[in-house]
Design an enzyme around this catalytic site. Sequence first.
Site, mmCIF file in Angstrom:
data_model
loop_
_atom_site.group_PDB
_atom_site.id
_atom_site.type_symbol
_atom_site.label_atom_id
_atom_site.label_comp_id
_atom_site.label_asym_id
_atom_site.label_seq_id
_atom_site.Cartn_x
_atom_site.Cartn_y
_atom_site.Cartn_z
ATOM 1 N N GLU A 243 -55.374 62.370 77.204
ATOM 2 C CA GLU A 243 -55.467 61.034 77.781
ATOM 3 C C GLU A 243 -54.983 61.033 79.228
ATOM 4 O O GLU A 243 -55.626 60.446 80.118
ATOM 5 C CB GLU A 243 -54.629 60.056 76.958
ATOM 6 C CG GLU A 243 -54.595 58.647 77.527
ATOM 7 C CD GLU A 243 -53.745 57.695 76.695
ATOM 8 O OE1 GLU A 243 -53.418 56.606 77.206
ATOM 9 O OE2 GLU A 243 -53.408 58.042 75.543
ATOM 10 N N ARG A 244 -53.869 61.685 79.481
ATOM 11 C CA ARG A 244 -53.312 61.680 80.839
ATOM 12 C C ARG A 244 -54.142 62.535 81.789
ATOM 13 O O ARG A 244 -54.293 62.200 82.972
ATOM 14 C CB ARG A 244 -51.854 62.131 80.791
ATOM 15 C CG ARG A 244 -50.980 61.031 80.211
ATOM 16 C CD ARG A 244 -49.597 61.460 79.824
ATOM 17 N NE ARG A 244 -48.855 60.270 79.363
ATOM 18 C CZ ARG A 244 -47.734 60.308 78.672
ATOM 19 N NH1 ARG A 244 -47.192 61.481 78.343
ATOM 20 N NH2 ARG A 244 -47.134 59.201 78.298
ATOM 21 N N GLN A 273 -57.853 60.838 117.762
ATOM 22 C CA GLN A 273 -57.201 62.029 117.242
ATOM 23 C C GLN A 273 -56.316 61.694 116.055
ATOM 24 O O GLN A 273 -56.236 62.447 115.077
ATOM 25 C CB GLN A 273 -56.368 62.693 118.344
ATOM 26 C CG GLN A 273 -55.784 64.043 117.975
ATOM 27 C CD GLN A 273 -56.805 65.168 118.086
ATOM 28 O OE1 GLN A 273 -57.993 64.918 118.250
ATOM 29 N NE2 GLN A 273 -56.347 66.404 117.998
#
Length: 373
Positions: A243-244, A273
Amino acid sequence: MRREIFSKKHDSFRTVVRRFVDEHIAPEYDLWEKNGRPSRRFWRAAGELGILGIGVPPEHGGTPDTTFTHSVVVTEEIQRQFFAVGGLRVQTDICMSYFLHYADEQQKQRWLPKLTNGEHVAALGLSEPGSGSDLKSMSTRAERVGDHYVINGAKAFISNGASADLVILAVKTDPSAGRHGISLIVVDTTLEGFERGRSLDKLGLKAQDLAELSFTNVRVPVEDRLGEENRGFEYLMSNLAQERLSIAVNSQAAASAALDHTVELLAGTSPSQHTKFELAACVAEIASGQALADRALAELENGTLSPADAATTKLYCTELQGRVVDRCLQQLGTAGYTRECNIGRAYLDGRVSRIYGGSSEIMKVIISQTLAL
């Protein structure tokens, strides 16, 4: 950097999924955001393509020769266009694992074909009003009465809650036993006493179904319990690594998509820049997160991904998502601060990734337990 986790069959599958996203998600997505959920047509189309059958044996309606890596391809292609279809991952990456590992053969024959063809949508009922996902303080009860459980209680913040046909419900079957008194029971949402509450008005993830559920004397046959009674906490912990990682993969893909889109929007504008440096920092962070996520994926496929490593991956990739999307939004300025801009939407959609599936603070607790302190 060259990634080594995909084979030619994954590349072919990616082409098919990209077409699916273009044809079945993109045309409807604005409507999903208004309705707060994907259409049933989407679920059927995902079933026909085989997306809902990833990792499921063919005899139960699954897609042959597929693993979690195929789900990664799906996640990356959906995030590539900034769509939030987390309910799909709830079904394929989370709920399906419980059915595969803990359902008996009769249960699999009843439930899996309808889940893989898109006829049924699944949800996982953990979080409760006032207690979140703290399982020890869970108040939903299931009392055994003959050959049924009688369930009373409420759940909140349930993904797919407004659409679900089946809810894998975490309940207390032995309230005196704490975490050792929790069971998982599959509730058919057509049963008397089951009600859907309000669908929640979220900051982001407008197309994702999130609802409150209530149970009043809902009678569920004992045969619809997943696995053994009072072992639900053990079952829930066993699937947390996948799940994680699913959340981490989604966050990583979202960060990559945000950078690519920001570069595209700034191309030809002669950015300063400072802007180039900020985006260069995003490139380095995304490369680091991708290496970590891909390594964790390889470990998961080998069956060796530890809870701490899964927590590390989720912590890094979700925090990375927040940093990258915020930097991209900052470089775009006010042009990015709208929901009409993909970066603005990504900013709102991505914030919850550091909360659900275990907050960043919980991930740090898990990781710190491995330290020799």
